[in-house]
Design a protein around this motif. Structure first.
Motif, PDB file in Angstrom:
ATOM      1  N   ASN A 127       0.818  -1.212   0.000  1.00  6.76           N
ATOM      2  CA  ASN A 127       0.000   0.000   0.000  1.00  6.76           C
ATOM      3  C   ASN A 127       0.852   1.263   0.000  1.00  6.76           C
ATOM      4  OD1 ASN A 127      -2.963  -0.601   0.073  1.00  6.76           O
ATOM      5  ND2 ASN A 127      -2.331  -1.895   1.789  1.00  6.76           N
ATOM      6  N   ILE A 128       1.968   1.236   0.741  1.00  3.82           N
ATOM      7  CA  ILE A 128       2.859   2.408   0.726  1.00  3.82           C
ATOM      8  C   ILE A 128       3.435   2.603  -0.676  1.00  3.82           C
ATOM      9  CG2 ILE A 128       5.044   3.320   1.597  1.00  3.82           C
ATOM     10  CD1 ILE A 128       4.447   1.998   4.256  1.00  3.82           C
ATOM     11  N   LEU A 148      -0.800  -5.845  -9.755  1.00  8.62           N
ATOM     12  CA  LEU A 148      -0.782  -6.514 -11.058  1.00  8.62           C
ATOM     13  C   LEU A 148      -1.655  -5.780 -12.066  1.00  8.62           C
ATOM     14  CD1 LEU A 148      -0.959 -10.247  -9.907  1.00  8.62           C
ATOM     15  CD2 LEU A 148       0.971  -9.114 -10.986  1.00  8.62           C
ATOM     16  N   GLY A 149      -2.775  -5.243 -11.576  1.00  6.63           N
ATOM     17  CA  GLY A 149      -3.657  -4.485 -12.485  1.00  6.63           C
ATOM     18  C   GLY A 149      -2.957  -3.266 -13.036  1.00  6.63           C
ATOM     19  N   GLU A 181      -2.828 -10.126 -20.363  1.00  8.31           N
ATOM     20  CA  GLU A 181      -2.901 -11.527 -19.954  1.00  8.31           C
ATOM     21  C   GLU A 181      -3.687 -11.650 -18.645  1.00  8.31           C
ATOM     22  OE1 GLU A 181      -0.136  -9.877 -20.580  1.00  8.31           O
ATOM     23  OE2 GLU A 181       1.211 -10.968 -21.910  1.00  8.31           O
ATOM     24  N   THR A 182      -4.340 -12.799 -18.474  1.00 10.17           N
ATOM     25  CA  THR A 182      -5.173 -13.004 -17.287  1.00 10.17           C
ATOM     26  C   THR A 182      -4.386 -13.735 -16.207  1.00 10.17           C
ATOM     27  OG1 THR A 182      -7.160 -13.119 -18.651  1.00 10.17           O
ATOM     28  CG2 THR A 182      -7.304 -14.000 -16.397  1.00 10.17           C
ATOM     29  N   VAL A 183      -4.329 -13.131 -15.027  1.00 10.86           N
ATOM     30  CA  VAL A 183      -3.618 -13.697 -13.874  1.00 10.86           C
ATOM     31  C   VAL A 183      -4.641 -14.022 -12.793  1.00 10.86           C
ATOM     32  CG1 VAL A 183      -1.858 -13.329 -12.108  1.00 10.86           C
ATOM     33  CG2 VAL A 183      -1.550 -12.360 -14.410  1.00 10.86           C
ATOM     34  N   LEU A 184      -4.588 -15.260 -12.273  1.00 11.85           N
ATOM     35  CA  LEU A 184      -5.445 -15.647 -11.145  1.00 11.85           C
ATOM     36  C   LEU A 184      -4.614 -15.602  -9.866  1.00 11.85           C
ATOM     37  CD1 LEU A 184      -7.975 -16.793  -9.778  1.00 11.85           C
ATOM     38  CD2 LEU A 184      -7.190 -19.084 -10.453  1.00 11.85           C
ATOM     39  N   VAL A 185      -5.024 -14.773  -8.913  1.00  7.23           N
ATOM     40  CA  VAL A 185      -4.349 -14.654  -7.619  1.00  7.23           C
ATOM     41  C   VAL A 185      -5.160 -15.425  -6.579  1.00  7.23           C
ATOM     42  CG1 VAL A 185      -3.577 -13.088  -5.799  1.00  7.23           C
ATOM     43  CG2 VAL A 185      -3.387 -12.409  -8.218  1.00  7.23           C
ATOM     44  N   VAL A 186      -4.538 -16.430  -5.964  1.00  6.35           N
ATOM     45  CA  VAL A 186      -5.195 -17.217  -4.916  1.00  6.35           C
ATOM     46  C   VAL A 186      -4.461 -16.941  -3.603  1.00  6.35           C
ATOM     47  CG1 VAL A 186      -5.941 -19.508  -4.173  1.00  6.35           C
ATOM     48  CG2 VAL A 186      -5.777 -18.981  -6.620  1.00  6.35           C
ATOM     49  N   GLU A 187      -5.139 -16.280  -2.690  1.00  2.00           N
ATOM     50  CA  GLU A 187      -4.536 -15.867  -1.409  1.00  2.00           C
ATOM     51  C   GLU A 187      -5.643 -15.751  -0.373  1.00  2.00           C
ATOM     52  OE1 GLU A 187      -2.795 -14.863   1.713  1.00  2.00           O
ATOM     53  OE2 GLU A 187      -1.367 -14.968   0.041  1.00  2.00           O
ATOM     54  N   ASP A 188      -5.447 -16.405   0.793  1.00  2.00           N
ATOM     55  CA  ASP A 188      -6.507 -16.398   1.813  1.00  2.00           C
ATOM     56  C   ASP A 188      -6.538 -15.107   2.617  1.00  2.00           C
ATOM     57  OD1 ASP A 188      -4.957 -17.366   4.680  1.00  2.00           O
ATOM     58  OD2 ASP A 188      -3.960 -17.798   2.779  1.00  2.00           O
ATOM     59  N   ASN A 189      -5.448 -14.332   2.620  1.00  2.00           N
ATOM     60  CA  ASN A 189      -5.436 -13.067   3.338  1.00  2.00           C
ATOM     61  C   ASN A 189      -6.044 -11.995   2.439  1.00  2.00           C
ATOM     62  OD1 ASN A 189      -4.333 -10.371   4.164  1.00  2.00           O
ATOM     63  ND2 ASN A 189      -3.396 -11.606   5.801  1.00  2.00           N
ATOM     64  N   ALA A 190      -7.216 -11.482   2.836  1.00  2.00           N
ATOM     65  CA  ALA A 190      -7.968 -10.580   1.961  1.00  2.00           C
ATOM     66  C   ALA A 190      -7.202  -9.290   1.680  1.00  2.00           C
ATOM     67  CB  ALA A 190      -9.325 -10.261   2.588  1.00  2.00           C
ATOM     68  N   LEU A 242      -3.928  -8.697   1.751  1.00  2.00           N
ATOM     69  CA  LEU A 242      -2.787  -8.950   0.879  1.00  2.00           C
ATOM     70  C   LEU A 242      -3.255  -9.263  -0.537  1.00  2.00           C
ATOM     71  CD1 LEU A 242       0.272  -9.207   0.731  1.00  2.00           C
ATOM     72  CD2 LEU A 242       0.050 -11.612   1.374  1.00  2.00           C
ATOM     73  N   ARG A 243      -4.383  -9.966  -0.634  1.00  2.00           N
ATOM     74  CA  ARG A 243      -4.920 -10.294  -1.963  1.00  2.00           C
ATOM     75  C   ARG A 243      -5.302  -9.028  -2.726  1.00  2.00           C
ATOM     76  NH1 ARG A 243      -8.562 -13.472  -0.300  1.00  2.00           N
ATOM     77  NH2 ARG A 243     -10.458 -12.220  -0.595  1.00  2.00           N
ATOM     78  N   ARG A 244      -5.890  -8.047  -2.018  1.00  2.00           N
ATOM     79  CA  ARG A 244      -6.265  -6.788  -2.680  1.00  2.00           C
ATOM     80  C   ARG A 244      -5.040  -6.021  -3.151  1.00  2.00           C
ATOM     81  NH1 ARG A 244     -10.162  -6.655   1.525  1.00  2.00           N
ATOM     82  NH2 ARG A 244      -8.778  -5.362   2.823  1.00  2.00           N
ATOM     83  N   VAL A 245      -3.978  -5.987  -2.322  1.00  2.00           N
ATOM     84  CA  VAL A 245      -2.762  -5.276  -2.709  1.00  2.00           C
ATOM     85  C   VAL A 245      -2.142  -5.894  -3.958  1.00  2.00           C
ATOM     86  CG1 VAL A 245      -0.391  -4.745  -2.028  1.00  2.00           C
ATOM     87  CG2 VAL A 245      -2.245  -4.433  -0.397  1.00  2.00           C
TER      88      VAL A 245
END
Length: 507
Positions: A206-207, A453-454, A434-443, A445-448
């Motif tokens: 985020n920083i 990547l976006g 290209e399409t990237v799938l991010v799988v992460e249980d920490n919400a 960290l997943r948003r960051v």
């Protein structure tokens, strides 16, 4: 001789000669029978005494425990073979001497009082050998009488082996307790470091995004830079914690230990100061090892700086390398060691040394004998974790006022490995949709990660766990799968990747 009533001899003269002859023959027969019976009894008694003496001698001379017989004044009368072996004295050397000769000097004057006090009991004491050495023993004392005189029989049992076995058991129990404690601390530390890493990932991400939004603002740039520096120091802290927990990523490769030690020593000579003398003793035929060279250098640097702190007035730092085989006996005394061939790096100093209480805790995270502002207490924890994660073993010996020696045991390389080259920095690659799938249980960290990547030009999809990730891949085409490793739900990232590549080989 048999006794007859007085009237029989008195009246014999009244009987005729024939009667006298008959009576005489009868008396003679009775006398002979009586004598023979007495002889048989004596023979039987002598035979029984002989058998009893034989049994006693057999027991006396073959007993494993020492048997010592003395009179009421403590003078040794008999000394068994086991007593000779146990004490080093021959029976001829102690027979006729007082039992005090077998006691330590501080007990010799109280021998008689001790004998009376411990009659018919078992006590533990130290026995003095002929050469002056002492050994622990059990002593049991019994009394008996013969010819109106009192005698004592003492039985000694050597406890030396039993004591050694007890010490070994105590030592192994302590090692097991220490290993279990370190394992528990490692699991706790590793879990905390993993969660802390996730938090730092959110903070740093985020920083970084915030700084990109305000590139032209000098104040924002300064504040975000300081915040990032602090966050990266926190990341370094978690790296050390993960090293202790044996969960840090390593880059093992073939290493010439002598070459690495020589190189790091040249750097240390400038760091440690002129009052620290560094000496090397490197084995000419040292085996190669497979290890992360950067982590090994960091470990040696840590040991060297600790040695410097232990020698504030100067001293000597010695580094020795050698080949060593650790056998099954050594492994039995150190439960985490696998028998085999090892390369040993020995780092010794002539510093202040440590007590055993300190040695027992030096590898624990955040334990330190230094002032608060002079160390985090994670240096030796990192060394410990790195050596264990590399399949090795670490030992320490120290004496207060003498110095400290650390020994790092690294397994000998048994087969050739591919050298891993350090990757150099490359320009950041931007996506082209290209399409990237991010799988992460920490919400958070997943948003960051999704936002980063976006902004790099990728089309991003996300999922909370492996099951959701597989559902997303069923619905649309995915070019790249970026997944966390440890996730809830029963399927981790490695298993998710295996299933995805099996189903979609082009992924």
């Amino acid at each position: 001789m048999p006794h007859f009533p007085p009237e029989i001899p008195a009246n014999l003269h009244l009987a005729g000669p024939v009667v006298c002859l008959v009576l005489g023959l009868g008396l003679a027969a009775l006398l002979i029978a009586w004598i023979r019976r007495g002889r048989l009894r004596r023979c039987a008694a002598e035979e029984e005494l002989k058998e009893s003496e034989g049994r006693y001698r057999a027991i006396f001379e073959t007993a494993v425990d020492a048997i010592i017989v003395s009179n009421q004044h403590g003078i040794i009368e008999e000394f068994s073979k086991a007593a000779e072996r146990m004490t080093g004295y021959l029976a001829a050397e102690v027979t006729g001497r007082n039992m005090r000769v077998l006691l330590p000097a501080n007990l010799r004057q109280e021998h008689d009082r001790y004998t009376a006090r411990y009659l018919w009991t078992v006590r533990e004491l130290e026995v003095c050998r002929k050469d002056g050495t002492l050994f622990p023993a059990h002593l049991s004392i019994a009394e008996w009488w013969a010819g109106g005189h009192r005698h004592f029989t003492g039985i000694l049992r050597d406890l030396t082996v039993q004591r050694q076995e007890q010490l070994e058991r105590t030592k192994l129990e302590a090692q097991l307790h220490q290993a279990q404690k370190m394992e528990a601390i490692g699991n706790l530390t590793g879990g905390m470091a993993h969660d802390f890493n996730n938090m730092l990932g959110v903070i740093i991400g985020n920083i970084d995004l915030l700084r990109d939004l305000r590139k032209d603002d000098a104040d924002v740039d300064e504040l975000t830079r300081e915040a990032l520096d602090a966050a990266f120091r926190g990341a370094d802290l978690t790296r050390r914690l993960l090293a202790f927990a044996r969960r840090q990523p390593l880059r093992p490769q073939r290493v010439d230990v002598n070459e690495l030690v020589s190189g790091i020593t040249r750097l240390l000579s400038r760091t440690l100061g002129e009052d620290i003398e560094i000496s090397l003793d490197l084995s000419a035929e040292l085996w190669p090892v497979v290890v992360d060279p950067a982590q090994l250098e960091a470990s040696l640097t840590n040991l060297a700086t600790n040695a410097r702190d232990a020698m504030p007035n100067g001293g000597r730092l010695m580094v020795v390398t050698s080949n060593r085989y650790l056998d099954a006996d050594y492994a039995a005394q150190h439960s985490e060691v696998v028998p085999g061939a090892y390369v040993v790096i020995e780092v010794s100093d002539t510093g202040s040394g440590m007590t055993q209480e300190v040695i027992n805790r030096i590898f624990e995270p955040f334990f330190s004998t230094k002032d608060r502002d002079k160390g985090t207490g994670l240096g030796l924890s990192m060394v410990f974790g790195f050596i264990k994660q590399s399949g090795g073993h670490i030992s320490v010996y120290s004496e207060p006022g003498i110095g400290t020696t650390f020994r790092l045991f690294l397994p000998r390389m048994t087969e050739e490995v591919t050298t891993v080259e350090e990757s150099s920095a490359v320009p950041l690659v931007h996506g082209r949709g290209e399409t990237v799938l991010v799988v992460e249980d920490n919400a958070a960290l997943r948003r960051v990660v999704t936002r980063q990547l976006g902004e790099l030009g990728y089309r991003v999809r996300d999922a909370e766990n492996a099951a959701e990730g597989l559902q997303v891949m069923e619905k649309e085409s995915i070019d790249l799968l970026l997944t966390d490793v440890v996730m809830p739900g029963g399927t981790d990232g490695r298993e998710l990747a295996r299933r995805a590549r099996q189903r979609w080989p082009g992924l």
